[in-house]
Design an enzyme around this catalytic site. Sequence first.
Site, PDB file in Angstrom:
ATOM      1  N   ASP A  86      37.791  85.547  17.721  1.00  0.00           N
ATOM      2  CA  ASP A  86      37.694  84.571  16.634  1.00  0.00           C
ATOM      3  C   ASP A  86      37.245  83.219  17.193  1.00  0.00           C
ATOM      4  OD1 ASP A  86      38.918  86.426  15.008  1.00  0.00           O
ATOM      5  OD2 ASP A  86      40.915  85.542  15.300  1.00  0.00           O
TER       6      ASP A  86
HETATM    7  N1  URA Z   1      43.080  89.283  17.480  1.00  0.00           N
HETATM    8  C1  URA Z   1      42.896  88.166  16.758  1.00  0.00           C
HETATM    9  O1  URA Z   1      43.626  87.881  15.832  1.00  0.00           O
HETATM   10  N2  URA Z   1      41.875  87.351  17.106  1.00  0.00           N
HETATM   11  C2  URA Z   1      41.044  87.601  18.130  1.00  0.00           C
HETATM   12  O2  URA Z   1      40.143  86.810  18.404  1.00  0.00           O
HETATM   13  C3  URA Z   1      41.252  88.775  18.870  1.00  0.00           C
HETATM   14  C4  URA Z   1      42.279  89.603  18.512  1.00  0.00           C
END
Ligand code: URA
Length: 235
Positions: free
Chosen positions: A102
């Site tokens: 993310d």
């Molecule tokens: N889980 C999440 O919530 N975000 C990420 O970037 C990777 C795994």
Amino acid sequence: MRLNKFLASSGIASRRKCDQLITEGKISVNGKPVTELGIVINEKKDKVFYEGRQVFLPSSFIYIKLNKPKGYACTASDEKGRKTIYELVPTEERLFSIGRLDYETEGLIILTNDGDFANKVAHPKYSIDKEYQVTIEGEIKESELAVLRKGVVIDGERMPTAKVEFMSFDGKFTKVSVVINEGMNRQVRRMFEAIGKTIKLLKRVRIGKVKLGGVRRGSWRDLTTEELDSLVRSE
Ligand code: URA
């Protein structure tokens, strides 16, 4: 080299999708459409075209690990005009990431120009472990960790089980280690949201046997042969 591997390594699509493109007659070799699966080409001599453009293998393969800072998108061009991880790696090559993080998540990303390798390693059937360090405000109860381990229920759907270990509490923040195999969208954040905790900092520290190690935030390093082999072996 098999035609589907050649196409996948060049970054066209996964091998399976490339087989589909072949049977649909979208690929030509030396000026003739090829619809038969399993054909082998001479990648040095034969001219392969897809949608009127010649397909080339990268001249050499690149495999790197990047320590993504928060505030970078994992897409090649971000529709909101935000900074992307590709700005952190000085190459004109088209790179693929093995899974994404993310915008707000930091840590280990593996990048390569070998499309076939990227597709294979990211495929859920190899279910490679991904380890995250989660920082939350306040304390967390052992019973809450147990709920995360069993798989929380979100919108009536049970999330997969996870390895969850308490790491530390410094009087203000708790650190927890979470290992998952899947790559569901925002999986770790949703797990913690489901038990009423908001993640302050989420950092991926390991993919399979490849650790983030000493790579500084915003920097990258070539994977060692051992690291690369370990990913291929986890097939
Ligand atoms: N889980 C999440 O919530 N975000 C990420 O970037 C990777 C795994």
